[in-house]
Design a protein around this motif. Structure first.
Motif, short mmCIF file in Angstrom:
data_model
loop_
_atom_site.label_atom_id
_atom_site.label_comp_id
_atom_site.label_asym_id
_atom_site.label_seq_id
_atom_site.Cartn_x
_atom_site.Cartn_y
_atom_site.Cartn_z
N ALA A 180 0.80 -1.19 -0.06
CA ALA A 180 0.00 -0.06 0.02
C ALA A 180 0.78 1.29 -0.05
O ALA A 180 0.62 2.47 -0.65
CB ALA A 180 -0.88 -0.25 1.15
N ARG A 181 2.07 1.29 0.69
CA ARG A 181 2.83 2.26 0.76
C ARG A 181 3.53 2.64 -0.55
O ARG A 181 3.86 3.87 -0.99
CB ARG A 181 4.07 1.96 1.66
CG ARG A 181 3.45 2.45 3.30
CD ARG A 181 4.62 2.27 4.05
NE ARG A 181 4.74 1.22 4.62
CZ ARG A 181 4.10 0.32 5.66
NH1 ARG A 181 3.08 1.04 6.19
NH2 ARG A 181 4.36 -0.77 6.05
N LEU A 182 3.57 1.64 -1.47
CA LEU A 182 4.11 1.72 -2.68
C LEU A 182 3.02 2.21 -3.71
O LEU A 182 3.22 2.38 -4.90
CB LEU A 182 4.54 0.55 -3.39
CG LEU A 182 5.95 -0.22 -2.83
CD1 LEU A 182 6.25 -1.34 -3.27
CD2 LEU A 182 7.28 0.92 -2.75
N GLY A 183 1.59 2.36 -3.22
CA GLY A 183 0.49 2.67 -4.10
C GLY A 183 0.00 1.26 -4.84
O GLY A 183 -0.68 1.59 -5.85
N VAL A 184 0.37 0.09 -4.32
CA VAL A 184 -0.29 -1.06 -4.98
C VAL A 184 -1.41 -1.81 -4.14
O VAL A 184 -1.35 -1.90 -2.74
CB VAL A 184 0.69 -2.26 -4.95
CG1 VAL A 184 0.22 -3.61 -5.52
CG2 VAL A 184 2.04 -1.63 -5.99
N VAL A 185 -2.66 -1.88 -4.55
CA VAL A 185 -3.55 -2.50 -3.84
C VAL A 185 -3.78 -3.93 -3.98
O VAL A 185 -3.67 -4.31 -5.29
CB VAL A 185 -5.15 -1.77 -3.96
CG1 VAL A 185 -6.07 -2.13 -3.25
CG2 VAL A 185 -4.99 -0.36 -3.66
N VAL A 186 -3.67 -4.68 -3.31
CA VAL A 186 -3.85 -6.10 -3.34
C VAL A 186 -5.08 -6.77 -2.91
O VAL A 186 -5.77 -6.30 -1.77
CB VAL A 186 -2.71 -6.99 -3.02
CG1 VAL A 186 -2.48 -6.72 -1.53
CG2 VAL A 186 -2.40 -8.32 -3.35
N ARG A 187 -5.53 -7.84 -3.39
CA ARG A 187 -6.82 -8.48 -2.95
C ARG A 187 -6.45 -9.90 -3.16
O ARG A 187 -5.86 -10.45 -4.22
CB ARG A 187 -8.33 -8.18 -3.43
CG ARG A 187 -8.33 -8.45 -5.14
CD ARG A 187 -9.58 -7.86 -5.68
NE ARG A 187 -10.65 -8.55 -5.25
CZ ARG A 187 -11.89 -7.98 -6.09
NH1 ARG A 187 -12.06 -7.14 -6.80
NH2 ARG A 187 -12.86 -8.84 -5.51
N ASP A 188 -7.07 -10.77 -2.39
CA ASP A 188 -6.76 -12.32 -2.54
C ASP A 188 -8.04 -13.23 -3.08
O ASP A 188 -9.28 -12.83 -2.54
CB ASP A 188 -6.24 -12.74 -1.37
CG ASP A 188 -5.17 -12.15 -0.70
OD1 ASP A 188 -4.38 -11.81 -1.44
OD2 ASP A 188 -5.14 -11.95 0.36
N ASP A 189 -7.85 -13.92 -3.75
CA ASP A 189 -8.70 -15.25 -4.29
C ASP A 189 -8.08 -16.52 -3.90
O ASP A 189 -7.41 -17.26 -4.58
CB ASP A 189 -9.05 -15.25 -5.58
CG ASP A 189 -10.00 -16.30 -6.03
OD1 ASP A 189 -10.72 -16.89 -5.29
OD2 ASP A 189 -10.27 -16.36 -7.29
N GLY A 190 -8.31 -16.74 -2.59
CA GLY A 190 -7.69 -18.15 -2.01
C GLY A 190 -6.13 -17.59 -2.00
O GLY A 190 -5.84 -16.60 -1.17
#
Length: 242
Positions: free
Chosen positions: A218-228
């Protein structure tokens, strides 16, 4: 299940009901004690078999003097159930919504976001997300990171009661995500390395590491979500993508 949000002046608290937590706190130690007692009976029965796996431990349990063998089995089972209770308590999420801020609390972790920074709040599967105007996720509680969220309808009612923009259709940026594969282009420097480390944490089920690496991304500006155990990502506007 979650109990109805409690109103205290200008604050709404949404959390799991006390009866549910009490049921878990008493039920798992009792079930553990029962499992320990049944294991002791099974060891006694298995001793008569012509061949058994783990012969040494079985003979040790069967040969222990009574009533200490039974008492020990009950205590060990109850302690194991108590460990499950502690893990459950650590996972419960309490959401406190006020007119000027929202706080997500779980275990010894607290995330507080001022109302002025919130552009939307939504549920994305087993994630509760507080979204900023630039598309950044300002606060997240995720099942993959050990969170146990209150009831969805009560969360929605609690946020709406204080005028927060609840997004019933979920993530407005959901069409921007791309599946992560190693060395994928378009990420900021170090983004791939962090996602690779996070993939390993997902494989191991290391909830603390999963959450910490989400914060680093997030500090790099990347949003991540998980699918399993699969990761999907997007870059917020203005981030230094390569």
């Amino acid at each position: 299940m979650a109990e109805k949000g409690d109103r205290d002046g200008t604050v709404t608290v949404v959390r799991h009901p006390a009866w549910e937590r009490l049921l878990v706190a008493t039920g798992f130690p009792l079930l553990g004690a029962l499992a320990g007692w049944l294991l002791k009976l099974l060891a006694n029965w298995a001793e008569s078999w012509p061949w058994i796996p783990w012969e040494g431990p079985v003979k040790l349990i069967d040969g222990a003097p009574e009533p200490w063998a039974t008492i020990g089995a009950l205590v060990v089972g109850a302690v194991a159930g108590g460990v499950i209770v502690l893990l459950a308590e650590h996972g419960y999420v309490t959401v406190t919504v006020a007119d000027d801020q929202v706080t997500l609390a779980r275990g010894d972790s607290r995330q507080t976001v001022p109302r002025s920074a919130v552009a939307g709040v939504f549920l994305d599967g087993k994630r509760l997300v507080v979204l900023g105007a630039d598309g950044r996720e300002l606060a997240v509680e995720s099942k993959n990171e050990g969170a146990d969220l209150p009831d969805a309808s009560l969360l929605a009612a609690g946020f709406r009661a204080h005028g927060y923009p609840w997004l019933p259709d979920g993530d407005p940026h959901k069409d921007e995500y791309m599946r992560w594969v190693e060395d994928v282009p378009g990420l900021p420097p170090a983004g791939n390395a962090l996602l690779k480390a996070r993939a390993k944490a997902l494989d191991k089920g290391d909830e603390k590491e999963i959450a910490e690496l989400r914060g680093e991304l997030a500090r790099l500006g990347v949003v991540v979500r998980d699918d399993g155990k699969r990761q999907w990502w997007r870059v917020i506007d203005g981030a230094d993508a390569r």
